[in-house]
Every structure is written in structure tokens, then in C-alpha cells.
Design a protein around this motif. Structure first.
Motif, PDB file in Angstrom:
ATOM      1  N   GLN A 350       0.831  -1.201   0.000  1.00  0.00           N
ATOM      2  CA  GLN A 350       0.000   0.000   0.000  1.00  0.00           C
ATOM      3  C   GLN A 350       0.870   1.257   0.000  1.00  0.00           C
ATOM      4  OE1 GLN A 350      -3.176   0.222  -0.480  1.00  0.00           O
ATOM      5  NE2 GLN A 350      -3.283   2.450  -0.227  1.00  0.00           N
ATOM      6  N   ALA A 351       1.962   1.224   0.755  1.00  0.00           N
ATOM      7  CA  ALA A 351       2.863   2.381   0.788  1.00  0.00           C
ATOM      8  C   ALA A 351       3.501   2.599  -0.582  1.00  0.00           C
ATOM      9  CB  ALA A 351       3.937   2.171   1.858  1.00  0.00           C
ATOM     10  N   ALA A 352       3.888   1.509  -1.241  1.00  0.00           N
ATOM     11  CA  ALA A 352       4.496   1.624  -2.575  1.00  0.00           C
ATOM     12  C   ALA A 352       3.480   2.125  -3.586  1.00  0.00           C
ATOM     13  CB  ALA A 352       5.056   0.271  -3.006  1.00  0.00           C
ATOM     14  N   ARG A 353       2.232   1.670  -3.463  1.00  0.00           N
ATOM     15  CA  ARG A 353       1.165   2.112  -4.378  1.00  0.00           C
ATOM     16  C   ARG A 353       0.921   3.612  -4.216  1.00  0.00           C
ATOM     17  NH1 ARG A 353      -4.452   2.847  -4.613  1.00  0.00           N
ATOM     18  NH2 ARG A 353      -5.449   2.000  -6.494  1.00  0.00           N
ATOM     19  N   GLU A 354       0.860   4.059  -2.972  1.00  0.00           N
ATOM     20  CA  GLU A 354       0.618   5.477  -2.722  1.00  0.00           C
ATOM     21  C   GLU A 354       1.774   6.342  -3.246  1.00  0.00           C
ATOM     22  OE1 GLU A 354      -0.113   5.687   1.438  1.00  0.00           O
ATOM     23  OE2 GLU A 354      -2.134   4.812   1.311  1.00  0.00           O
ATOM     24  N   ALA A 355       3.010   5.844  -3.106  1.00  0.00           N
ATOM     25  CA  ALA A 355       4.162   6.590  -3.619  1.00  0.00           C
ATOM     26  C   ALA A 355       4.088   6.693  -5.145  1.00  0.00           C
ATOM     27  CB  ALA A 355       5.462   5.907  -3.198  1.00  0.00           C
ATOM     28  N   TYR A 356       3.696   5.597  -5.782  1.00  0.00           N
ATOM     29  CA  TYR A 356       3.542   5.611  -7.244  1.00  0.00           C
ATOM     30  C   TYR A 356       2.447   6.578  -7.668  1.00  0.00           C
ATOM     31  CZ  TYR A 356       1.742   4.123 -11.783  1.00  0.00           C
ATOM     32  OH  TYR A 356       1.265   4.109 -13.067  1.00  0.00           O
ATOM     33  N   LEU A 357       1.298   6.514  -6.994  1.00  0.00           N
ATOM     34  CA  LEU A 357       0.175   7.375  -7.360  1.00  0.00           C
ATOM     35  C   LEU A 357       0.509   8.848  -7.162  1.00  0.00           C
ATOM     36  CD1 LEU A 357      -2.945   5.431  -6.048  1.00  0.00           C
ATOM     37  CD2 LEU A 357      -2.366   5.966  -8.412  1.00  0.00           C
ATOM     38  N   GLU A 358       1.235   9.149  -6.092  1.00  0.00           N
ATOM     39  CA  GLU A 358       1.608  10.549  -5.854  1.00  0.00           C
ATOM     40  C   GLU A 358       2.470  11.069  -7.008  1.00  0.00           C
ATOM     41  OE1 GLU A 358       3.918  13.307  -2.497  1.00  0.00           O
ATOM     42  OE2 GLU A 358       3.626  11.158  -2.172  1.00  0.00           O
ATOM     43  N   ALA A 359       3.468  10.260  -7.415  1.00  0.00           N
ATOM     44  CA  ALA A 359       4.336  10.679  -8.516  1.00  0.00           C
ATOM     45  C   ALA A 359       3.576  10.714  -9.834  1.00  0.00           C
ATOM     46  CB  ALA A 359       5.529   9.723  -8.618  1.00  0.00           C
ATOM     47  N   ALA A 360       2.679   9.728 -10.054  1.00  0.00           N
ATOM     48  CA  ALA A 360       1.937   9.652 -11.315  1.00  0.00           C
ATOM     49  C   ALA A 360       0.957  10.813 -11.454  1.00  0.00           C
ATOM     50  CB  ALA A 360       1.202   8.321 -11.403  1.00  0.00           C
ATOM     51  N   ARG A 361       0.305  11.182 -10.367  1.00  0.00           N
ATOM     52  CA  ARG A 361      -0.656  12.292 -10.436  1.00  0.00           C
ATOM     53  C   ARG A 361       0.067  13.617 -10.670  1.00  0.00           C
ATOM     54  NH1 ARG A 361      -3.937   9.570  -5.466  1.00  0.00           N
ATOM     55  NH2 ARG A 361      -5.407   8.343  -6.734  1.00  0.00           N
ATOM     56  N   ALA A 362       1.241  13.764 -10.075  1.00  0.00           N
ATOM     57  CA  ALA A 362       2.028  14.975 -10.324  1.00  0.00           C
ATOM     58  C   ALA A 362       2.448  15.035 -11.790  1.00  0.00           C
ATOM     59  CB  ALA A 362       3.260  14.996  -9.413  1.00  0.00           C
ATOM     60  N   LEU A 363       2.812  13.879 -12.351  1.00  0.00           N
ATOM     61  CA  LEU A 363       3.190  13.833 -13.769  1.00  0.00           C
ATOM     62  C   LEU A 363       1.984  14.140 -14.654  1.00  0.00           C
ATOM     63  CD1 LEU A 363       5.276  13.240 -15.947  1.00  0.00           C
ATOM     64  CD2 LEU A 363       4.701  10.807 -15.745  1.00  0.00           C
TER      65      LEU A 363
END
Length: 555
Positions: A350-363
Motif C-alpha cells: 500500500q505504501a508503494a502504491r501510494e508513492a507511485y500514485l503521488e508521482a503519477a498524479r504529479a506527472l
């Protein structure tokens, strides 16, 4: 950059060698002179589909060789390294096609597949024609192009890392859950097998030891019989050791008179007596250890057969049973603490998913901003190209979670509308041939520094236009050529007048009934004459020559 193109036996071309330079190069000539043959030949060198119909009549095969310079860090170098081909400052690709349709390719004189040729070609050259355009016609390239335009490549690289971390944590969790589920299904059998092994308590090397004991016990009577016979020979009818000692004493009594000749004999008799005594003792001990009790043999056999049966049951060998016992114990311990491990792995995922989503949404937000800037820049180029009613837009569309990937949450697509109120759609489906080439030109002018292809080819990008619009096309081609090598096939004098280098393509009858295509580099005077021909048609007038000179000066 394309340095040279050598063509042999392609349609009307018998032999042709062209050296190219940086800047804007124009190719002109009458319709049907063979300009398209040049582009077809270049396409073959870049991995285009082969057609045996391109082989010149009377020849057995065609051959095309293209030479490029290869800057440091160019992506083609990585492709060559991957294929085990040495990368040099110059890259030479060669293609042959036979009349039977068979095609062969070489890269730096090493045999290569057509697929490899195509991969290399896509990184070196972009070809845009009226009805055929590569590169940005493929919607899969639109996302990377937008990212490069917006300066987002480092963000994409970081997102790839975050995506891999998420996927790896998900895979660990799924694997652990699968193992736990499997273990729970097998828990009863695991416990039964472990209890059986703990009761059996196998020891390393035990099978070999039991097998040796069984063999000795099975032959005990014969062994004991032989040992008793040997013992009797050593102890009965005179004591062998005593006899040796007696002989030794007899010699010792006369040794002083033998002048040392008997010392070695006496020493040998002493050693023999010692060895005989030791042999007798060992033989006596060995015979006393022979177990003739059938109950003991039965016990050994039962133990040996139990170990071997257990090993067959588990599909292993007897010596591996202790390791199997330890592994089963580990699995059961993991089963008992499996819930805690799964919970921990889920938290990590879940922590890895949230880190990915944070970076993906910023992109995604950055892409949306870059798309607006790109649309504004491209639309600003359309009006001078006689596309003032058209509208270009970059659609950044959110994907379903099942489609999320290492490049983010978006699908990027370039779309156009050619008339006000008309729906937007893909470039190739909405724009006509001439419009498509001009759209591509507008895009490439804006994206001049995006991508790795150092050479761009435009085939009749000025089709159906003239006057100020053709001049605008020429001006943009020239602007593009300040950053890239640009080759353009044109019928427009306004475009031709802007060329840094000018070739004329023409047919020539070399002998009766035999026509070939030839190409010649034009001097400044010859260029002016060719532009005049393009202005006036078949009959070149002084007025046309004056107009050509004026046009070239203005341009």
C-alpha cells in the motif's frame, strides 16, 4: 545525420551515389522523373517492406547502402551494443532484395535482421509523405513526445522506479498469500509428515552405516569361520609370535660373531613378531564383534527399510530426510506466523502504491500543462500553412487502473479538427494527404529538439499550395533545418529557392529503349534555372529567370 546514399538497380536507377550535407536539401524534377524512387530506396535501407518489383529489369537484385554519422550517446549505440555490434562514429546499413523477393541486411558489415534495421532506422530518420508518415503518426509515440516537450523525462524515469517498486511489493505479497493458502490446505499432511520424520529421527549418513552393518551380519557365519581359521593358524601348532621371538633370541646369541651381518635379520624378526601379535589381537577383537543374533539383524533391516520407505514416499533420498524434516518444520512455523507476514507485506504494498500514485498524479498535472503549451505553439504555426481553420489539440486521457503502467495514469493522443465545429480525431484519419504533411511540419517545427532522429524527409509537403503558403512552408523547413538535416521533395519554387543544397532528378535515355533516372547536384546558376523552370513550366523565359533570381534573393 545521413551522409550518403548508394543505390544500385532500383527501378530506373542503375547506379547512383549521393553525398548529403547538413541543412535543407531539396530534390526537384518533373513528375515521374523518379524522386519517389529515392525515398523508396532510403526506406529500404531503413527496414521498409521489400518488393521484388523494385529490382531493375535485367538485374538479379537491388542494393541500397546508407551511411550515417553517429553522435556519442545516440540511442542507436545502445541498440548496437545489445546486438553485439561494435558502434563506431559512422554507421553503415545495407539492404539487398532479389528478384525472388528474398531480402538481406547488414549493419556495419555484420549480418542483421530486417527488424533490427527497422529499429535503427526509426531512431535515425523520420519520413513524412502525403499519404505515409512515420514517427508521430503512431499514437504510441505521442506520450514520449509530450514528455520530452515538457521536459518531463526525469519525472518519467523516477515514475518507472516507483512503478517497479509497487509491482515488486505486490508480487511479494501475492506470492506469500499463495504460499500461505497452499500451506493451509496442506497443513494436516505437513503435520503428519513432520510427526513421522520426528518419530523416525533420521541421521545424516545413517543409511550407509546400516547397510554396512546389515551386510556384515548377513555374512556373519562365513566371516567368523574364516576369522577362526586364521586365528588357529596364528595360535595353534606353535605360537607364531613365540617362534619369531625364539628365532630372534637364537640369532642374538651369535650376533657378535657375525660382524653385523645379522642385525637386519634380527630387526626384521622383531617387527614381524610385533605385527603378528597385533594381527592376532585385532583378529580376536573383530571376531568378538561379529553379531550372529538374528533379532539384531532384523532390527537393523527394519530401521534401514523404514528409512528407505520414508525417502521414497517423499521423493527424495535417505540422506536428505533430515533436511526435509527441518523444511517441514519451517513451513509450519511460517504458517503459524503467516498472518503477521501477510499484514506486513500488505502495508508495504500500500505504501508503494501510494508513492507511485503521488508521482503519477504529479506527472499527469505536468502533462496537462505541457499539452496546453504544445497546442498553443502548434496552432500558432497552422495559419501561415493555410490551415487557419484547423485546430490541433493534445488529449491527456485518464486510464483505468488495470492499464496503469510505468509511464503513468494517462494516454496521450494528438488530434486535429480541420473545420470549425468538426469533431477532433486522429491525425491520419482526419487530415488529407497535403494537410497531414503540413500538420507534421508544424509539429516538427515546434518539436525540433525532441527525439533522436537527426534527419527528416518531407515528400511533397507543399502539395496543392502556392504563393505565400508555399513560402511559409519553405520558411519553416529552413527553420527546422537549423537544428536537423532536412530533405524535401518539392514542386514549389518558393520551397526550392530556400534550399542550402539542390538536386535535380530527371530521366535520361542512355540507349534506344533504355531509360534511367539520374540525379545531379546543381550549382547556383543551375539552381536559378531549375527554379525558373518550376515557375514557368516547359518554356523558360527571361522573365521567369528574373523572377527566380528575385525569389532566391528574397528567400
Amino acid at each position: 545525420m545521413l551522409l550518403s546514399l548508394s543505390i544500385r538497380d532500383v527501378v530506373l536507377i542503375e547506379k547512383l551515389d549521393i553525398a548529403f550535407r547538413a541543412g535543407l536539401s531539396v530534390l526537384t524534377g518533373e513528375t515521374g522523373a523518379g524522386k519517389s524512387i529515392l525515398l523508396d530506396s532510403l526506406g529500404l535501407a531503413l527496414g521498409a517492406r521489400a518488393d521484388s518489383g523494385l529490382v531493375r529489369k535485367g538485374a538479379s537484385q537491388l542494393s541500397v547502402t546508407a551511411e550515417f554519422d553517429l553522435p556519442p550517446n545516440h540511442p542507436v549505440r545502445a541498440i548496437l551494443d545489445e546486438q553485439g555490434i561494435e558502434a563506431e562514429d559512422m554507421l553503415v546499413v545495407r539492404r539487398t532484395v532479389g528478384t525472388d523477393g528474398r531480402s538481406r541486411a547488414w549493419v556495419n558489415d555484420q549480418a542483421a535482421s530486417i527488424g533490427l534495421l527497422r529499429r535503427i532506422g526509426e531512431e535515425l530518420v523520420e519520413i513524412h509523405g502525403q499519404f505515409d508518415a512515420h514517427g508521430m503518426m503512431d499514437s504510441a509515440t505521442h506520450g514520449p513526445v509530450l514528455d520530452a516537450f515538457g521536459g518531463l523525462n526525469e519525472d518519467v524515469a523516477a515514475l518507472r522506479g516507483a512503478f517497479r517498486a509497487w509491482r515488486e511489493s505486490r508480487d511479494r505479497r501475492e506470492q506469500a498469500e499463495a504460499e500461505l493458502a497452499r500451506a493451509r490446505l496442506e497443513e494436516e499432511s505437513l503435520r503428519f509428515a513432520l510427526d513421522e520424520l520426528e518419530t523416525l529421527d533420521p541421521k545424516p549418513g545413517e543409511e550407509e552405516e546400516l547397510a554396512e552393518r546389515r551386510s556384515v551380519m548377513m555374512h556373519g557365519e562365513k566371516l567368523l569361520e574364516g576369522m577362526n581359521a586364521a586365528f588357529a593358524a596364528l595360535t595353534q601348532k606353535g605360537d607364531v609370535e613365540g617362534s619369531l621371538r625364539s628365532a630372534m633370541r637364537a640369532l642374538e646369541r651369535i650376533a657378535d660373531k657375525a660382524e653385523g651381518r645379522l642385525e637386519s635379520v634380527i630387526a626384521a624378526l622383531d617387527r614381524a613378531a610385533v605385527e603378528a601379535a597385533e594381527a592376532t589381537n585385532l583378529l580376536e577383537k573383530a571376531s568378538s564383534e561379529i553379531d550372529l543374533d538374528p533379532r539384531h539383524l532384523e532390527q537393523v533391516e527394519e530401521r534401514l527399510f523404514a528409512l528407505r520407505s520414508c525417502a521414497r514416499k517423499h521423493g527424495t533420498d535417505v540422506d536428505s530426510l533430515p533436511l526435509l524434516r527441518d523444511d517441514l518444520a519451517r513451513q509450519l512455523r511460517a504458517l503459524e506466523g503467516g498472518g503477521e507476514d501477510i499484514a506486513r507485506l500488505r502495508r508495504e504494498e500500500q505504501a508503494a502504491r501510494e508513492a507511485y500514485l503521488e508521482a503519477a498524479r504529479a506527472l499527469s498535472r505536468a502533462r496537462t500543462k505541457a499539452a496546453k503549451d504544445l497546442d498553443k505553439a502548434v496552432n500558432g504555426e497552422l495559419k501561415p500553412l493555410k490551415l487557419d481553420k484547423a485546430d490541433f489539440r493534445t488529449r491527456v486521457e485518464s486510464l483505468d487502473e488495470s492499464q496503469w503502467g510505468e509511464t503513468g495514469l494517462d494516454r496521450v493522443a494528438f488530434e486535429v479538427s480541420t473545420n470549425p465545429g468538426a469533431p477532433h480525431g486522429p491525425l491520419g484519419k482526419i487530415a488529407s494527404g497535403g494537410e497531414l504533411s503540413r500538420f507534421m511540419l508544424a509539429l516538427k517545427v515546434v518539436l525540433a529538439r525532441v527525439g533522436h532522429a537527426g534527419t527528416m524527409v518531407f515528400d511533397e509537403v507543399d502539395s496543392g499550395i502556392g504563393g505565400a503558403t508555399a513560402a511559409a512552408v519553405g520558411e519553416r523547413l529552413a527553420r527546422l533545418a537549423t537544428d536537423l538535416q532536412v530533405l524535401v521533395v518539392t514542386h514549389s519554387p518558393q520551397v526550392a529557392a530556400l534550399g542550402s543544397h539542390h538536386w535535380r532528378v530527371a530521366k535520361a535515355e542512355v540507349e534506344k529503349g533504355k531509360v534511367v533516372t539520374r540525379i545531379e547536384a546543381l550549382s547556383d546558376d543551375e539552381r536559378r534555372e531549375e527554379v525558373a523552370r518550376m515557375l514557368a513550366g516547359a518554356q523558360i523565359t527571361d522573365e521567369a529567370r528574373a523572377a527566380a533570381a528575385s525569389l532566391m534573393v528574397r528567400m
